[in-house]
Write a protein that holds these residues in place. Sequence first.
Motif, PDB file in Angstrom:
ATOM      1  N   THR A 124       0.831  -1.201   0.000  1.00  0.00           N
ATOM      2  CA  THR A 124       0.000   0.000   0.000  1.00  0.00           C
ATOM      3  C   THR A 124       0.860   1.243   0.000  1.00  0.00           C
ATOM      4  O   THR A 124       1.820   1.345   0.768  1.00  0.00           O
ATOM      5  CB  THR A 124      -0.928   0.025   1.227  1.00  0.00           C
ATOM      6  OG1 THR A 124      -1.813  -1.101   1.184  1.00  0.00           O
ATOM      7  CG2 THR A 124      -1.752   1.310   1.280  1.00  0.00           C
ATOM      8  N   GLU A 126       0.619   5.258   0.689  1.00  0.00           N
ATOM      9  CA  GLU A 126      -0.220   6.281   1.303  1.00  0.00           C
ATOM     10  C   GLU A 126       0.194   7.647   0.782  1.00  0.00           C
ATOM     11  O   GLU A 126       1.355   8.044   0.889  1.00  0.00           O
ATOM     12  CB  GLU A 126      -0.099   6.226   2.826  1.00  0.00           C
ATOM     13  CG  GLU A 126      -0.653   4.929   3.418  1.00  0.00           C
ATOM     14  CD  GLU A 126      -0.808   4.999   4.933  1.00  0.00           C
ATOM     15  OE1 GLU A 126      -0.693   6.117   5.489  1.00  0.00           O
ATOM     16  OE2 GLU A 126      -1.060   3.952   5.541  1.00  0.00           O
ATOM     17  N   ARG A 131      -5.116   5.921   0.120  1.00  0.00           N
ATOM     18  CA  ARG A 131      -4.318   4.706   0.135  1.00  0.00           C
ATOM     19  C   ARG A 131      -4.572   3.928  -1.156  1.00  0.00           C
ATOM     20  O   ARG A 131      -5.725   3.672  -1.518  1.00  0.00           O
ATOM     21  CB  ARG A 131      -4.658   3.843   1.352  1.00  0.00           C
ATOM     22  CG  ARG A 131      -4.433   4.555   2.669  1.00  0.00           C
ATOM     23  CD  ARG A 131      -4.508   3.620   3.865  1.00  0.00           C
ATOM     24  NE  ARG A 131      -5.752   2.893   3.941  1.00  0.00           N
ATOM     25  CZ  ARG A 131      -6.892   3.391   4.438  1.00  0.00           C
ATOM     26  NH1 ARG A 131      -6.928   4.639   4.873  1.00  0.00           N
ATOM     27  NH2 ARG A 131      -7.977   2.649   4.505  1.00  0.00           N
ATOM     28  N   SER A 133      -3.459   0.395  -3.108  1.00  0.00           N
ATOM     29  CA  SER A 133      -2.859  -0.916  -2.884  1.00  0.00           C
ATOM     30  C   SER A 133      -2.904  -1.740  -4.163  1.00  0.00           C
ATOM     31  O   SER A 133      -3.899  -1.721  -4.894  1.00  0.00           O
ATOM     32  CB  SER A 133      -3.607  -1.676  -1.780  1.00  0.00           C
ATOM     33  OG  SER A 133      -3.741  -0.895  -0.608  1.00  0.00           O
ATOM     34  N   TYR A 146      -5.743  -2.312  -8.850  1.00  0.00           N
ATOM     35  CA  TYR A 146      -5.498  -1.379  -7.752  1.00  0.00           C
ATOM     36  C   TYR A 146      -6.756  -1.163  -6.927  1.00  0.00           C
ATOM     37  O   TYR A 146      -7.858  -1.042  -7.467  1.00  0.00           O
ATOM     38  CB  TYR A 146      -4.995  -0.024  -8.269  1.00  0.00           C
ATOM     39  CG  TYR A 146      -3.554  -0.081  -8.719  1.00  0.00           C
ATOM     40  CD1 TYR A 146      -2.517  -0.228  -7.795  1.00  0.00           C
ATOM     41  CD2 TYR A 146      -3.228  -0.025 -10.069  1.00  0.00           C
ATOM     42  CE1 TYR A 146      -1.199  -0.305  -8.208  1.00  0.00           C
ATOM     43  CE2 TYR A 146      -1.911  -0.097 -10.486  1.00  0.00           C
ATOM     44  CZ  TYR A 146      -0.903  -0.245  -9.548  1.00  0.00           C
ATOM     45  OH  TYR A 146       0.406  -0.332  -9.958  1.00  0.00           O
ATOM     46  N   THR A 149      -8.518   3.566  -1.568  1.00  0.00           N
ATOM     47  CA  THR A 149      -9.286   3.667  -0.331  1.00  0.00           C
ATOM     48  C   THR A 149      -9.279   5.100   0.183  1.00  0.00           C
ATOM     49  O   THR A 149      -8.222   5.725   0.308  1.00  0.00           O
ATOM     50  CB  THR A 149      -8.716   2.733   0.752  1.00  0.00           C
ATOM     51  OG1 THR A 149      -8.689   1.394   0.249  1.00  0.00           O
ATOM     52  CG2 THR A 149      -9.575   2.770   2.010  1.00  0.00           C
ATOM     53  N   SER A 154     -13.767   1.841  -0.399  1.00  0.00           N
ATOM     54  CA  SER A 154     -12.775   1.478  -1.399  1.00  0.00           C
ATOM     55  C   SER A 154     -13.395   1.275  -2.773  1.00  0.00           C
ATOM     56  O   SER A 154     -14.561   0.889  -2.899  1.00  0.00           O
ATOM     57  CB  SER A 154     -12.057   0.178  -0.989  1.00  0.00           C
ATOM     58  OG  SER A 154     -11.239   0.362   0.139  1.00  0.00           O
TER      59      SER A 154
END
Length: 255
Positions: A124, A126, A131, A133, A146, A149, A154
Motif C-alpha cells: 500500500t 499512502e 491509500r 494498494s 489497484y 481507499t 474502497s
Amino acid sequence: MDIRVLGCSGGIGGSANRTTSLLIDEDILIDCGTGAATLSFEQLLAIDHVFITHSHLDHIALLPLLVDTVGDFRTRPITVHATEETIRILRSHIFNWLVWPDFTAIPDRDHPFLRLQSLAVGETIELGKRRISAVPALHAVPAVGYRVTGARGSLVFSGDTTLCDAQIEALNAMADLRYFIVETAFPDAQHDLALAARHLCPSMLRVLLNRLTVDPEVFVTHLKPGLVEQISAELKTGFGRLQPGLLHNDQVFSL
C-alpha cells in the motif's frame, strides 16, 4: 477523494474511445492510456504519481508524452509505481533511448524528470489520506489491479485480467468495497480468444461475480470498439445479485 474516468475503452476510434486512465483528485493517475490526453497542460503539470497496472500500450501510451511535456516545468520527478516486472519492461522497451529518451537520467540522474518505483502485490502506498494498494491480476504479461481507499470506502479497478482466484479472494476480504471496475474485453462468441489473451467475456464475468461475497456496485470497462453493442447486450442477462453497468468517460466516484 474523487476518481474521474478519463478513458475506459479497449481501443481507439473517435473522441469517445479513449483507452484506460483514471484521475484521482488532481495529482494521481491509474494507468496512462489515451484518456490522459483529455487533460490540459496545467492539469498534466499537476500529476505527481502514476500507478501502472501493466505494460501493454493501451495502458501506457501517454506516459512517455506526459513526462516529456511537463518534465522541464516541474520541480520534482513524476513517480511511476508498478511491479518490478513492469518497470523492467518500461526501462527495456520504452525509456531506452530508442523508442523514447530515458527520462530517469534527464537532465541527470540526480534530478530526473521520471522516477520508477516498484511495488508488490499487497503493498500500500499512502498519499495524504488516500491509500492505493496493488491487488492480484492474471493477464498475458505481469499485471496488477489497484484498490483505492478513502474516508468513505474502497474502489477496486481489476486491471486487465482473466479469472483470478487471488483477486477474488482479495475482493472478498474488503468489507468496505463500494465500487468494482472490471474489464470485459470480448463477447462470448470470442470466449476462446478471451482465454488465450487472458481477458474476460460476459460468461466469465458471471462466474467471477457469482463468487463474490461482497456487494459493490459493478462497472464494466475495456470493451473492444466495434463489439460494444454485442458485449453490452450479453451483460444485460444472466446476472444475479451483482448486475454490472457500463463504465463511461467522465464518470466520477467519490470515496
